[in-house]
Design an enzyme around this catalytic site. Structure first.
Site, PDB file in Angstrom:
ATOM      1  CB  SER A  71      93.608  23.471  37.030  1.00 62.70           C
ATOM      2  OG  SER A  71      94.623  22.967  36.206  1.00 62.70           O
ATOM      3  CE1 TYR A 175      91.322  19.244  34.483  1.00 60.22           C
ATOM      4  CE2 TYR A 175      93.634  19.538  33.930  1.00 60.22           C
ATOM      5  CZ  TYR A 175      92.476  20.002  34.527  1.00 60.22           C
ATOM      6  OH  TYR A 175      92.475  21.219  35.161  1.00 60.22           O
ATOM      7  CB  SER A 176      95.205  17.757  27.747  1.00 60.58           C
ATOM      8  OG  SER A 176      96.329  18.305  27.093  1.00 60.58           O
ATOM      9  N   GLY A 318      92.438  23.507  41.886  1.00 62.48           N
ATOM     10  CA  GLY A 318      93.693  23.608  41.157  1.00 62.48           C
ATOM     11  C   GLY A 318      94.902  23.391  42.037  1.00 62.48           C
TER      12      GLY A 318
END
Length: 396
Positions: A71, A175-176, A318
């Site tokens: 991420s 969060y998506s 991430g």
């Protein structure tokens, strides 16, 4: 597993950083296969690695190695989008639906909501708060068995839209990964070019980031790299599979990029020193949404208060399927940075225990680098450890 330590330095002659050597070794001692880290601060640049690059071998992770950044990709995508805002090609508070009519998006969803995770769109890799709602396989045996599958970004978005929205747009925070896949498709619609091409022209080439790529459906990690592993239970037995080769299209623009600690340092330092965005948009990026909880999330990055001894740091960590994790931290002026990669392995440790151990080690590491080892307030922004050792959360 070898626990040998290999350290290289590009600091001033004779300058050692034993506290950093100890810090990365602690992650290996806790059960991670390997770690490489780069620190840039007033003392210069320090680069080191610990553990192994591959299970069953003795070589350390390459300090110039490439890895899946998960991420941390989102900060790159948010930067490209905000550059388009700066150029007047899209407005931060304009609806996304009109630009992407094929999806029938809620017309209340804006560009800002996509970047700050307030759209309410279902996360296509699954929801885990408070109840678990299954998404596309991103961990465990099901992901391992399907890790070479190619997903189209439109397919990811349509899957998410087949699920009920979590909340009315703009009313909550969640969060998506879906948000950033939609954002990339919006970038493509606005510019008429693939998001990977915009990324290359706007960020990678100007900054000389030769080790960074948006790989699409490419299975391999080009250049030197440590191996990634998925550890999961199957019929009551733990299995460990080398999944270094995998198809990253599952996380299109949400977690698919490959980079190096040097490139992440260059990018995040340039961003925070104002070289990529005008000041007013950098301020927008750093303004957290009040409902983002412990993650303290703005537009593609998080803000963490380390107290009087450390001040503020910005970050977006991430994790990617197959045991890769990334750390990306910077002071607001971009002068001091910490970038790192971790890989999971075959350590016989309960995943929950490893998560707890990682959170503590991460806190100590951040304080060592940004607070000179002084204990500040424990700001528990969401920790990120290599995927496969925890349920698939939003930071895949």
């Amino acid at each position: 597993m070898s626990e040998s330590l290999h350290t290289t330095r590009t600091t001033e002659a004779g300058q050692d950083r034993p506290e950093l050597e100890k810090a990365i070794q602690a992650f290996v001692d806790a059960g991670f296969a390997g770690m490489q880290m780069r620190v840039n601060d007033e003392r210069g640049e320090w680069v080191g690695s610990a553990g192994v690059r591959k299970l069953g071998a003795s070589a350390n992770p390459p300090t110039n190695g490439r890895f899946r950044v998960g991420s941390s990709t989102k900060t790159f995508v948010a930067t490209v989008m905000l550059q388009l805002v700066a150029e007047g090609k899209v407005e931060l508070d304009s609806p996304a639906a009109g630009r992407l009519p094929q999806f029938g998006l809620d017309p209340r969803i804006t560009v800002r909501m996509l970047l700050q995770h307030t759209s309410g769109l279902f996360n296509y890799t699954g929801e885990h708060h408070p109840e678990v709602e299954t998404g596309l396989p991103a961990v465990g045996k099901e992901w391992v068995d399907n890790r070479f599958r190619t997903y189209q970004p439109e397919e990811l978005v349509r899957f998410a839209l087949s699920k009920p929205a979590r909340f009315e747009p703009g009313t909550e925070w969640s969060y998506s990964n879906t948000n950033y896949t939609v954002a990339a498709l919006l970038i493509e619609q606005v510019t008429g070019r693939p998001y990977a091409e915009e990324l290359r022209q706007r960020i990678l080439e100007p900054l000389g980031l030769r080790g960074t790529v948006a790989p699409g459906a490419q299975l391999d990690i080009p250049g030197p790299h440590a191996h990634g592993y998925s550890r999961y239970q199957d019929a009551g037995q733990w299995k460990v599979v080398d999944v270094t080769r995998q198809n990253p299209s599952l996380l299109y623009a949400a977690g698919d990029m490959i980079s190096t600690t040097d490139d992440l340092h260059t990018f995040f330092s340039a961003l925070n020193s104002g070289k990529l965005l005008p000041a007013w948009l950098l301020t927008e990026m750093r303004t957290p949404h009040p409902r983002s909880g412990a993650l303290v999330y703005g537009l593609g990055l998080s803000v963490q208060d380390l107290g009087p001894s450390g001040g503020t740091v910005l970050h977006h960590n991430g994790s990617a399927p197959g045991g890769y994790g990334a750390l990306m931290y910077s002071t607001p002026d971009g002068r001091n940075t910490l970038t790192a990669s971790l890989t999971g392995g075959d350590a016989a440790i309960d995943p929950i225990d490893l998560i707890k151990e990682f959170a503590g080690l991460q806190d100590k590491l951040i304080k060592e680098v940004f607070c000179n080892g002084q204990a500040g307030p424990s700001s528990h922004n969401r920790s990120t450890i290599p995927s496969g050792t925890k349920p698939a959360e939003g930071d895949a």
